[in-house]
Design a protein around this motif. Sequence first.
Motif, short mmCIF file in Angstrom:
data_model
loop_
_atom_site.label_atom_id
_atom_site.label_comp_id
_atom_site.label_asym_id
_atom_site.label_seq_id
_atom_site.Cartn_x
_atom_site.Cartn_y
_atom_site.Cartn_z
N LEU A 187 0.80 -1.16 0.09
CA LEU A 187 -0.03 0.19 -0.07
C LEU A 187 0.90 1.16 -0.05
CD1 LEU A 187 -2.66 1.58 0.50
CD2 LEU A 187 -2.18 1.34 2.98
N VAL A 188 0.95 1.85 -1.08
CA VAL A 188 1.65 3.28 -1.15
C VAL A 188 0.98 4.36 -0.27
CG1 VAL A 188 2.87 4.96 -2.57
CG2 VAL A 188 2.54 2.43 -3.27
N LEU A 189 1.60 4.97 0.72
CA LEU A 189 1.22 5.85 1.58
C LEU A 189 1.67 7.22 0.93
CD1 LEU A 189 2.11 4.30 4.98
CD2 LEU A 189 -0.08 4.32 3.59
N ASP A 190 2.73 7.15 0.40
CA ASP A 190 3.22 8.53 -0.39
C ASP A 190 4.15 8.23 -1.27
OD1 ASP A 190 3.38 11.47 -0.32
OD2 ASP A 190 5.29 11.35 0.88
N GLY A 191 4.16 9.12 -2.30
CA GLY A 191 5.08 8.75 -3.46
C GLY A 191 4.69 7.68 -4.49
N SER A 192 5.47 7.22 -5.13
CA SER A 192 4.87 6.14 -6.41
C SER A 192 6.15 5.07 -6.46
CB SER A 192 4.65 6.72 -7.54
OG SER A 192 5.72 7.35 -8.32
N GLY B 26 7.88 -13.67 -19.04
CA GLY B 26 8.19 -12.57 -19.70
C GLY B 26 8.18 -11.54 -18.27
N GLU B 27 8.34 -10.25 -18.44
CA GLU B 27 8.43 -9.21 -17.48
C GLU B 27 7.50 -8.31 -17.72
OE1 GLU B 27 12.50 -7.75 -16.50
OE2 GLU B 27 13.07 -9.75 -16.18
N ARG B 28 7.06 -7.65 -16.51
CA ARG B 28 6.11 -6.61 -16.75
C ARG B 28 6.41 -5.65 -15.52
NH1 ARG B 28 0.53 -6.57 -14.43
NH2 ARG B 28 0.36 -8.46 -13.11
N THR B 29 5.80 -4.42 -15.74
CA THR B 29 6.08 -3.43 -14.52
C THR B 29 4.70 -2.95 -14.14
OG1 THR B 29 8.23 -2.87 -15.12
CG2 THR B 29 7.18 -1.44 -13.74
N VAL B 30 4.43 -3.03 -12.73
CA VAL B 30 3.14 -2.43 -12.24
C VAL B 30 3.49 -0.95 -11.66
CG1 VAL B 30 1.33 -2.67 -10.45
CG2 VAL B 30 1.99 -4.52 -11.86
N THR B 31 2.83 0.07 -11.80
CA THR B 31 3.10 1.30 -11.07
C THR B 31 2.23 1.74 -10.09
OG1 THR B 31 4.41 2.07 -13.05
CG2 THR B 31 3.73 3.76 -11.66
N LEU B 32 2.49 1.64 -9.11
CA LEU B 32 1.59 2.30 -7.86
C LEU B 32 1.95 3.55 -7.43
CD1 LEU B 32 1.79 -1.07 -5.66
CD2 LEU B 32 0.06 -0.45 -7.31
N ARG B 33 0.74 4.52 -7.37
CA ARG B 33 0.73 5.46 -6.60
C ARG B 33 0.23 5.84 -5.31
NH1 ARG B 33 0.25 5.47 -11.91
NH2 ARG B 33 1.56 6.55 -13.33
N ARG B 34 0.26 6.87 -4.64
CA ARG B 34 -0.34 7.03 -3.34
C ARG B 34 -1.92 6.64 -3.11
NH1 ARG B 34 -0.75 12.65 0.04
NH2 ARG B 34 -1.88 11.87 1.80
N GLU C 144 -2.86 3.53 -3.56
CA GLU C 144 -2.85 2.22 -4.40
C GLU C 144 -2.41 1.01 -3.79
OE1 GLU C 144 -3.63 3.92 -8.95
OE2 GLU C 144 -1.65 3.62 -8.37
N VAL C 145 -3.02 -0.07 -3.87
CA VAL C 145 -2.74 -1.09 -3.49
C VAL C 145 -2.23 -2.29 -4.57
CG1 VAL C 145 -3.84 -1.03 -1.19
CG2 VAL C 145 -4.88 -2.43 -2.99
N PHE C 146 -1.49 -3.21 -4.23
CA PHE C 146 -1.27 -4.44 -5.14
C PHE C 146 -0.62 -5.65 -4.11
CE2 PHE C 146 1.51 -6.73 -8.38
CZ PHE C 146 0.62 -6.75 -9.37
N VAL C 147 -1.12 -6.70 -4.67
CA VAL C 147 -0.49 -8.11 -4.14
C VAL C 147 0.33 -8.68 -5.04
CG1 VAL C 147 -1.14 -10.34 -3.07
CG2 VAL C 147 -2.51 -8.12 -2.51
N VAL C 148 1.41 -9.04 -4.71
CA VAL C 148 2.53 -9.87 -5.44
C VAL C 148 2.02 -11.69 -5.13
CG1 VAL C 148 4.86 -10.58 -5.85
CG2 VAL C 148 4.21 -8.23 -5.94
N PRO C 149 1.61 -12.19 -5.87
CA PRO C 149 1.39 -13.44 -5.45
C PRO C 149 2.65 -14.55 -5.25
CG PRO C 149 0.12 -13.14 -7.73
CD PRO C 149 1.28 -12.02 -7.29
N ALA D 84 6.84 5.98 0.64
CA ALA D 84 6.61 5.42 1.78
C ALA D 84 5.30 4.31 1.73
CB ALA D 84 5.94 6.57 2.86
N VAL D 85 5.90 3.10 2.10
CA VAL D 85 4.85 2.05 1.82
C VAL D 85 4.82 1.15 3.11
CG1 VAL D 85 4.72 -0.29 0.55
CG2 VAL D 85 6.13 1.92 -0.58
#
Length: 134
Positions: free
Chosen positions: A53-58, A68-76, A78-83, A97-98
């Motif tokens: 969970l991004v609290l500040d920044g990105s 393959g490879e991909r990139t997920v961008t998270l901003r303040r 936003e949440v994401f779960v890496v399986p 800050a995360v």
Amino acid sequence: MTQPIDLASALASFSEAWSPRIVTTVNDYDIRLARFAGEHVWHVHTDTDEFFLVLDGSIDIGLREDGGERTVTLRRGEVFVVPRGVFHKPSSSAGAAVLLVEPSGTLSVGDEHDEVPANVDTTTGHPLPSRVPA
């Protein structure tokens, strides 16, 4: 934990990037705060998911999946779960800050990882200072 913890005060209590602090524990899971700056290391947690969970920044999270490879961008905010079982590499070019949620004892560089650079702390999390005001 017997008193509320103010996350802004908790974040102000440390400045080291890639060196998470344990805010509290819920059942068998640590609630951790971390500062991200620059690049972490490619790593994998074989038996657990990892919540961001991004609290500040990105932040960017590189993922190696499906050949393959991909990139997920998270901003303040936003949440994401890496399986579990997915190699990933967090980074933040401008700093962030995360809040992280992981089983207690989970190593910050996973169960397998590339060579750990000097700027990344290999830890299961550090305690917050005993007096973080609410």
